[in-house]
Design a protein around this motif. Structure first.
Motif, PDB file in Angstrom:
ATOM      1  N   ALA A  58       0.816  -1.215   0.000  1.00 60.47           N
ATOM      2  CA  ALA A  58       0.000   0.000   0.000  1.00 60.47           C
ATOM      3  C   ALA A  58       0.850   1.265   0.000  1.00 60.47           C
ATOM      4  O   ALA A  58       0.502   2.255  -0.636  1.00 60.47           O
ATOM      5  CB  ALA A  58      -0.933  -0.012   1.211  1.00 60.47           C
ATOM      6  N   GLN A  59       1.996   1.231   0.700  1.00 62.10           N
ATOM      7  CA  GLN A  59       2.810   2.437   0.770  1.00 62.10           C
ATOM      8  C   GLN A  59       3.383   2.828  -0.580  1.00 62.10           C
ATOM      9  O   GLN A  59       3.588   4.008  -0.861  1.00 62.10           O
ATOM     10  CB  GLN A  59       3.936   2.299   1.805  1.00 62.10           C
ATOM     11  CG  GLN A  59       4.943   1.195   1.534  1.00 62.10           C
ATOM     12  CD  GLN A  59       4.600  -0.080   2.272  1.00 62.10           C
ATOM     13  OE1 GLN A  59       3.433  -0.415   2.402  1.00 62.10           O
ATOM     14  NE2 GLN A  59       5.609  -0.788   2.758  1.00 62.10           N
ATOM     15  N   LEU A  60       3.639   1.832  -1.436  1.00 53.96           N
ATOM     16  CA  LEU A  60       4.118   2.157  -2.775  1.00 53.96           C
ATOM     17  C   LEU A  60       3.000   2.740  -3.626  1.00 53.96           C
ATOM     18  O   LEU A  60       3.216   3.666  -4.400  1.00 53.96           O
ATOM     19  CB  LEU A  60       4.703   0.913  -3.447  1.00 53.96           C
ATOM     20  CG  LEU A  60       6.082   0.458  -2.960  1.00 53.96           C
ATOM     21  CD1 LEU A  60       6.520  -0.779  -3.707  1.00 53.96           C
ATOM     22  CD2 LEU A  60       7.101   1.564  -3.133  1.00 53.96           C
ATOM     23  N   VAL A  61       1.810   2.198  -3.492  1.00 52.45           N
ATOM     24  CA  VAL A  61       0.668   2.726  -4.241  1.00 52.45           C
ATOM     25  C   VAL A  61       0.446   4.187  -3.879  1.00 52.45           C
ATOM     26  O   VAL A  61       0.205   5.043  -4.743  1.00 52.45           O
ATOM     27  CB  VAL A  61      -0.604   1.904  -3.949  1.00 52.45           C
ATOM     28  CG1 VAL A  61      -1.814   2.511  -4.651  1.00 52.45           C
ATOM     29  CG2 VAL A  61      -0.417   0.459  -4.372  1.00 52.45           C
ATOM     30  N   GLN A  62       0.545   4.503  -2.585  1.00 47.55           N
ATOM     31  CA  GLN A  62       0.295   5.854  -2.112  1.00 47.55           C
ATOM     32  C   GLN A  62       1.440   6.803  -2.442  1.00 47.55           C
ATOM     33  O   GLN A  62       1.224   7.952  -2.801  1.00 47.55           O
ATOM     34  CB  GLN A  62       0.054   5.831  -0.600  1.00 47.55           C
ATOM     35  CG  GLN A  62      -1.197   5.062  -0.191  1.00 47.55           C
ATOM     36  CD  GLN A  62      -1.225   4.763   1.294  1.00 47.55           C
ATOM     37  OE1 GLN A  62      -0.335   5.159   2.040  1.00 47.55           O
ATOM     38  NE2 GLN A  62      -2.259   4.049   1.729  1.00 47.55           N
ATOM     39  N   ALA A  63       2.679   6.314  -2.307  1.00 47.36           N
ATOM     40  CA  ALA A  63       3.832   7.189  -2.451  1.00 47.36           C
ATOM     41  C   ALA A  63       4.209   7.450  -3.901  1.00 47.36           C
ATOM     42  O   ALA A  63       4.783   8.488  -4.216  1.00 47.36           O
ATOM     43  CB  ALA A  63       5.026   6.595  -1.707  1.00 47.36           C
ATOM     44  N   SER A 334      13.574   2.866   6.213  1.00 54.28           N
ATOM     45  CA  SER A 334      12.442   3.704   5.795  1.00 54.28           C
ATOM     46  C   SER A 334      12.908   5.034   5.223  1.00 54.28           C
ATOM     47  O   SER A 334      13.954   5.565   5.595  1.00 54.28           O
ATOM     48  CB  SER A 334      11.517   3.958   6.990  1.00 54.28           C
ATOM     49  OG  SER A 334      11.019   2.755   7.507  1.00 54.28           O
ATOM     50  N   GLY A 335      12.087   5.579   4.327  1.00 52.65           N
ATOM     51  CA  GLY A 335      12.371   6.897   3.784  1.00 52.65           C
ATOM     52  C   GLY A 335      12.065   6.999   2.307  1.00 52.65           C
ATOM     53  O   GLY A 335      11.937   5.995   1.587  1.00 52.65           O
ATOM     54  N   ALA A 336      11.948   8.225   1.853  1.00 47.05           N
ATOM     55  CA  ALA A 336      11.605   8.485   0.465  1.00 47.05           C
ATOM     56  C   ALA A 336      12.644   7.939  -0.500  1.00 47.05           C
ATOM     57  O   ALA A 336      12.319   7.427  -1.572  1.00 47.05           O
ATOM     58  CB  ALA A 336      11.438   9.996   0.257  1.00 47.05           C
ATOM     59  N   GLY A 337      13.929   8.037  -0.122  1.00 47.30           N
ATOM     60  CA  GLY A 337      14.977   7.549  -1.014  1.00 47.30           C
ATOM     61  C   GLY A 337      14.893   6.058  -1.233  1.00 47.30           C
ATOM     62  O   GLY A 337      15.076   5.573  -2.355  1.00 47.30           O
ATOM     63  N   THR A 338      14.601   5.303  -0.172  1.00 51.02           N
ATOM     64  CA  THR A 338      14.472   3.853  -0.305  1.00 51.02           C
ATOM     65  C   THR A 338      13.311   3.494  -1.216  1.00 51.02           C
ATOM     66  O   THR A 338      13.435   2.634  -2.093  1.00 51.02           O
ATOM     67  CB  THR A 338      14.276   3.207   1.081  1.00 51.02           C
ATOM     68  OG1 THR A 338      15.464   3.411   1.855  1.00 51.02           O
ATOM     69  CG2 THR A 338      14.020   1.714   0.949  1.00 51.02           C
ATOM     70  N   ILE A 339      12.160   4.124  -1.002  1.00 48.57           N
ATOM     71  CA  ILE A 339      10.995   3.842  -1.844  1.00 48.57           C
ATOM     72  C   ILE A 339      11.316   4.103  -3.312  1.00 48.57           C
ATOM     73  O   ILE A 339      10.962   3.304  -4.194  1.00 48.57           O
ATOM     74  CB  ILE A 339       9.790   4.688  -1.392  1.00 48.57           C
ATOM     75  CG1 ILE A 339       9.314   4.226  -0.014  1.00 48.57           C
ATOM     76  CG2 ILE A 339       8.651   4.595  -2.400  1.00 48.57           C
ATOM     77  CD1 ILE A 339       8.206   5.068   0.566  1.00 48.57           C
ATOM     78  N   LYS A 340      11.994   5.181  -3.559  1.00 48.48           N
ATOM     79  CA  LYS A 340      12.354   5.527  -4.946  1.00 48.48           C
ATOM     80  C   LYS A 340      13.263   4.466  -5.558  1.00 48.48           C
ATOM     81  O   LYS A 340      13.026   3.984  -6.676  1.00 48.48           O
ATOM     82  CB  LYS A 340      13.041   6.889  -4.963  1.00 48.48           C
ATOM     83  CG  LYS A 340      13.602   7.294  -6.318  1.00 48.48           C
ATOM     84  CD  LYS A 340      14.415   8.560  -6.166  1.00 48.48           C
ATOM     85  CE  LYS A 340      15.294   8.796  -7.386  1.00 48.48           C
ATOM     86  NZ  LYS A 340      16.224   9.922  -7.179  1.00 48.48           N
ATOM     87  N   ARG A 341      14.317   4.063  -4.814  1.00 44.28           N
ATOM     88  CA  ARG A 341      15.259   3.081  -5.355  1.00 44.28           C
ATOM     89  C   ARG A 341      14.601   1.717  -5.581  1.00 44.28           C
ATOM     90  O   ARG A 341      14.818   1.079  -6.612  1.00 44.28           O
ATOM     91  CB  ARG A 341      16.463   2.954  -4.419  1.00 44.28           C
ATOM     92  CG  ARG A 341      17.394   4.153  -4.417  1.00 44.28           C
ATOM     93  CD  ARG A 341      18.640   3.906  -3.588  1.00 44.28           C
ATOM     94  NE  ARG A 341      18.342   3.819  -2.170  1.00 44.28           N
ATOM     95  CZ  ARG A 341      18.298   4.857  -1.337  1.00 44.28           C
ATOM     96  NH1 ARG A 341      18.520   6.080  -1.785  1.00 44.28           N
ATOM     97  NH2 ARG A 341      18.043   4.676  -0.047  1.00 44.28           N
TER      98      ARG A 341
END
Length: 369
Positions: A58-63, A334-341
């Motif tokens: 879900a966090q990827l869908v939202q972010a 956790s963090g925006a950079g990890t989600i992006k990578r």
């Protein structure tokens, strides 16, 4: 602020062409030294992309609002089935690939047609490795290294500067003097940091420790080679010797049968008296009772724990009450950079799978990481 972040993510993740990586993926491959698997996936006799199941967190869908479209574009003409929750198992009976979290019940629900599993996270200790003799498993190793390394250094600095004590005093409105100003651990420059597990995450921790003026030693199982900023790389059988020379010890190991309980009484007895212990690997690699005894005796100065055993740590566990311990709830990645990578490399691996190319971040299922 959140809307701004969403726009940034959308702008940063571009759609790759079927023939080559996106510029973002190519940059990550070079920056983090991401490695290809030993063989193109098309060489496997079962390679025939027909149905790919995507269990998207879900966090990827939202972010990342454009993420689903980017995955669809990377898959080309191969159908993607997006699922959540309990419906994942039901869709695996005729799937040849799964992008999600590798768990025993999912692999049991799959047929022999399942060839490729891409694990969203770096840890694969819950994945049944024996089921991958004729399959390919890839994951997010190295992608979480920058965030975890910064978290590790944050715990190191906080403990070395007595911040847990000072923050507690702040809550009570106390202006501390006396012993609070002694800073007994001392300054970090010139001290030795031992990184146990010089993989992708361990390398990022070592890089930052070196930048603080520390001497870096490390262990790894594969070889004695390491980057220039690591003074010495030892093999696993040198762990106790190197621990006896280190002011800061960092556990950056994956969980395998060989690493389970590795940081036990014998290890802490061998450590340099007054050393600091930081753990961001897996909780079960540390004997909690042995660590507590070492902390209580002063053999270990303090501990920064992003992982514990048991996990989550029960509210009444005595570790919570120890004033020389920092505990965070397994969130160092956790963090925006990890989600992006993670997003970028998942898209790139999907493109490679459909094209039949060698995948990135292939797990050595014999070693367990």
């Amino acid at each position: 602020m959140r809307n701004i972040l969403l726009l940034i993510f959308t702008a940063l993740i571009s759609v790759p062409t079927l023939g080559s990586p996106s510029p973002e993926a190519q940059a990550l491959i070079e920056q983090l030294s991401l490695r290809e698997g030993p063989t193109p996936v098309r060489s496997h006799p079962n390679w025939a992309p027909k149905k790919i199941v995507v269990a998207m967190p879900a966090q990827l869908v939202q972010a990342v609002p454009g993420y689903k479209d980017a995955l669809l574009a990377a898959a080309g003409d191969v159908p993607l089935t997006f699922v959540t929750g309990e419906s994942v198992s039901a869709e695996l009976a005729d799937a040849d690939a799964l992008i999600g979290i590798c768990r025993p019940q999912l692999i049991e629900a799959a047929s022999d047609s399942l060839l490729w599993v891409h694990n969203w996270s770096a840890g694969v200790d819950r994945c049944p490795m024996e089921a991958f003799d004729n399959r390919v498993l890839s994951n997010s190793k190295r992608l979480m290294g920058p965030a975890i390394a910064e978290h590790t250094i944050a715990m190191l600095l906080a403990l070395s500067r007595n911040l847990p004590l000072l923050v507690a005093a702040q809550q009570d409105g106390q202006w501390l003097g006396g012993a609070a100003r002694n800073m007994p651990f001392g300054e970090l420059e010139g001290k030795t940091m031992l990184v146990v597990g010089l993989g992708g995450i361990g390398t990022e921790i070592a890089r930052r420790g070196h930048a603080l003026g520390m001497q870096i030693t490390a262990t790894r199982n594969s070889s004695r080679t390491g980057p220039d900023f690591v003074k010495y790389v030892g093999l696993g059988d040198e762990l106790h010797k190197l621990a006896g020379e280190a002011d800061v010890i960092v556990n950056a190991l994956p969980l395998t049968p060989a690493t389970t309980g590795l940081f036990n009484k014998a290890f802490f007895d061998a450590a340099k008296p007054g050393a600091m212990f930081l753990s961001i690997g897996r909780g079960k690699s540390t004997d909690t009772d042995a660590l507590m005894a070492a902390l209580e005796s002063g053999q270990i100065y303090g501990a920064g724990l992003d992982v514990t055993d048991p996990e989550p740590l029960p509210a009444d566990h005595p570790l919570w009450k120890m004033d020389n311990v920092i505990i965070t709830p397994h969130l160092s990645a956790s963090g925006a950079g990890t989600i992006k990578r993670v997003s970028i490399v998942t898209i790139e691996n999907l493109r490679r799978y459909v094209a039949g190319d060698a995948l990135l971040n292939v797990v050595n299922t014999q070693a367990g990481y």
